[in-house]
Design a protein around this motif. Structure first.
Motif: not given
Length: 175
Positions: A116-125
């Motif tokens: 889920g780390i990628g999803t968090v980074l993606f969504e914040r970006s």
């Protein structure tokens, strides 16, 4: 594992140097088309010039305790930045306005993927990129062979626009 996220300033960008270089090496291992192009790509040749050309930058990091385990780098840049001696990344006339938003670099160490780390980074970006009212066009450039990343971005609502450099890079655009 206790992951926390933070934005770091351009003055602190050296903290992701090793991860950026890992990303370039990782992309080379996956590449089926012209992997030798990655030989000259590193933090100094990719990240630093991009930071300097951009009008606005966002560097997000994911940390497990004190160890940086992933990052996402996004920017707002003049559209002309993406037509240079290396390649023309998209038809400049297809972009309304003078600037584009890009999720330019994205990397998570292997042991931390699929958590889920990628999803968090993606969504914040994406939230940051969408905060610029004048930016209608957002791009992501996926290196050949990185099928996992391609599926990830397609699943997040981006669409394949076109390949460049004979398939070395797939250009994705917000749909």
């Amino acid at each position: 594992m206790s992951i926390h996220y933070e934005a770091v300033s351009e003055d602190q960008v050296l903290c992701i140097r090793d991860l950026c270089n890992e990303l370039m090496a990782y992309q080379k291992t996956l590449a089926r088309i012209r992997p030798e192009l990655f030989d000259s790509m590193c933090f100094e040749t990719r990240m630093i010039p991009s930071l300097k050309r951009a009008k606005a930058n966002l560097i997000l990091i994911a940390k497990d305790e004190d160890q940086i385990v992933g990052y996402a780098y996004s920017n707002i840049s003049p559209k002309e930045t993406y037509s240079n001696e290396f390649a023309t990344f998209f038809d400049l006339d297809s972009v309304k306005g003078n600037d584009v938003g890009c999720l330019s670099q994205f990397y998570i160490r292997e042991k931390y993927r699929n958590r889920g780390i990628g999803t968090v980074l993606f969504e914040r970006s994406m939230t940051w990129l969408q905060s610029f009212a004048s930016i209608n066009n957002r791009f992501i450039f996926v290196s050949n062979g990185n099928d996992q990343a391609l599926r990830f971005y397609l699943g997040k609502g981006f669409a394949i626009s076109h390949p460049i450099l004979d398939g070395f890079i797939t250009v994705l655009r917000n749909s």
